[in-house]
Scaffold this active site. Structure first.
Site: not given
Lengths: 249, 281
Positions: B228, B53-55, B99
């Site tokens: 991403a 998972g990113t931001t 994240a």
């Protein structure tokens, strides 16, 4: 070596049951009633901090009469059981029936094991359903049996009298205010047929409210909301909403 | 006695041991295999491929705090999931956004939610916001072994402090180090760009709706420069998860509300692709 006296098994069990019953009878009684939007728990409890009723899981609550340290122990055991089960499977898979079973096994084993003193507690495990016919109330006496109850149930000191009083008067589809008043009426009758006055600050009241938007349906009814519900001519229904969001709270 | 407790179906001794109000402590005693940190990892070479998972971004405003996350999970250069949710309520007055390795992160959030709820039920009162933040710290620390193998989880924790009556944000590093952030914070791969955006747009006196716009702007900027991070997906109607915590508790914006914020920003960006401009001096 002295020979121990022979005590027949029947006598031994009867003695243990007697011991447990006496312990439970010393405590104040409490009642659990179904009403149209859920299940209400009412008991006499001057303490604000030591509760007789507690949340176990989303739709499940616990009520106990008897010895504090013993039922507190069982309560925490129940919370751990429910949380572990919900974590391993899913929140929906935690049921009052499962919990009642575990409690019954626990109480039963303790009751019949010669090495332990029987627990002086009587429990109620209740689960609120989506509709009134999905409600479940289980009463768990000290010896490990389970009684599936409907409508109303009383446990503790004066339970038998109170139950019969409630059974005659409780009906399906009562509002919260009606059920609460009936409960208080039942609790204020003492064993000699006299009446005492019970005020809001002597009572502990909690509900499992199926109309609550949150997934956790347990809520304590305290303070002004409780006083308003107990008022003689209090309107039935309107005050049952979540008081937290009412501007006048 | 021990044999007795095992076969009768009664609650095992660990369930009835008084003392601890922590679900994690109970688990580590009763079934340690359920704790992520207690599972032995086989030796592996290189990083394990798993969705990441990113931001996540957060910002405070005078009446509370907002926490938002984009919806993308990636695995290498592949988009693993377009509509993953990475922001969750921790309890009534706090939320956590994650994240890092998605599978582990979701498990950690589930455990964290349960830890707070368990404490609340056993003790009859809630933990302080600091207490909650510290519990999360402990959980991240116990994941250090996996973090070293490339399975890190780095959350952002935000909540309404009932005692101090303000919104607060806590950020973490992989070792469980915790620091309180003033005003705004971001974590995850797009956080560098998101933080730049937040820095230029944040003000102390934002209203709730301005704060909501601010965090979605930051996510838009992150998606703009970080492959991403996913931007709002108008075609599939996938919008960021935006949550707000005030003295009334946790609230997640409905899809309609989130789409309104995201669409408004998108419309403006069609004219000004780089977003609003801050004053030069």
């Amino acid at each position: 070596m002295s020979t121990p006296f022979y005590v027949s098994p029947q006598q031994a069990m009867a003695d243990r049951a007697e011991y447990a019953r006496k312990g439970i009878a010393r405590g104040r009684s409490l009642v659990v009633l179904q009403f149209t939007d859920g299940i209400v728990f009412v008991g006499e409890n001057p303490s604000r901090a030591l509760h007789k009723f507690s949340e176990i899981y989303d739709r499940i609550a616990f009520a106990a009469a008897g010895k504090y340290n013993e039922y507190e122990n069982l309560r925490i055991g129940g919370v751990r059981y429910a949380d572990l089960r919900g974590y391993t499977y899913d929140r929906e898979d935690v049921t009052a029936r499962g919990l009642a079973n575990v409690y019954a096994q626990t109480l039963g084993t303790i009751f019949s094991s010669a090495g332990e003193k029987p627990y002086e507690v009587e429990l109620v495990v209740a689960e609120v359903g989506e509709a009134p016919d999905g409600d479940q109330i289980y009463r768990l006496p000290h010896d490990g049996s389970i009684v599936d109850e409907h409508g109303s149930v009383a446990v503790g000191g004066n339970a038998e009298q109170i139950s019969s009083f409630l059974e005659q008067r409780h009906r399906d589809g009562m509002t919260l205010a009606e059920a609460l008043k009936l409960a208080v009426q039942a609790l204020s009758r003492d064993s000699n047929g006299g009446e005492r006055q019970l005020t809001a600050d002597q009572l502990e009241v909690a509900v499992l409210d199926r109309t609550r938007p949150q997934k956790r349906k347990f809520k304590r009814v305290v303070g002004r909301q409780l006083a308003r519900l107990l008022e003689p001519g209090s309107p039935s229904g309107a005050e049952e909403g979540d008081s937290d969001t009412e501007p006048d709270e | 006695m021990e044999a007795n407790t095992r076969n009768t179906g009664r609650l095992p001794a660990a369930f009835l041991t008084p003392g601890s109000s922590s679900f994690l402590d109970f688990l580590s005693e009763h079934s340690p295999e359920l704790l992520p940190g207690k599972r032995p990892l086989p030796p592996v070479q290189g990083a394990i491929e798993a969705p990441h998972g990113t931001t996540i971004v957060a910002a405070t405003f005078p009446g509370g705090v907002v926490l938002a996350g984009d919806r993308r999970a990636t695995m290498g250069n592949v988009i693993a999931q377009r509509d993953i949710e990475k922001v969750f309520p921790a309890d009534e007055y706090s939320a956590v956004g994650i994240a890092g390795t998605a599978g582990l992160a979701v498990e950690m959030v589930k455990l964290f939610q349960l830890e707070l709820e368990h404490f609340e039920k056993v003790e009859g009162t809630t933990l302080s916001l600091e207490g909650k933040a510290n519990r999360l710290s402990t959980m991240i620390r116990s994941n250090l072994g996996m973090a070293l193998q490339g399975l890190a989880v780095v959350p952002l924790f935000a909540g309404w402090d009932v005692d101090r009556e303000k919104g607060r944000i806590f950020s973490y590093d992989v070792t469980g180090g915790r620091s309180e952030e003033r005003g705004f914070a971001a974590t995850g791969s797009g956080s560098v760009f998101a933080r730049g955006s937040l820095k230029k747009l944040f003000r102390e006196d934002l209203t709730e709706s301005q704060a909501l716009t601010l965090v979605v702007q930051a996510l838009y900027d992150a998606a703009d420069d970080d492959s991403a991070t996913g931007g709002p997906d108008m075609a599939r109607r996938i919008y960021p998860v935006v949550t707000v915590i005030t003295d009334e508790g946790f609230r997640r914006l409905t899809e309609a509300e989130a789409s309104e914020v995201a669409r408004a920003i998108h419309e403006r960006r069609l004219e000004e692709p780089d977003g609003p401009r801050a004053a030069l001096l």
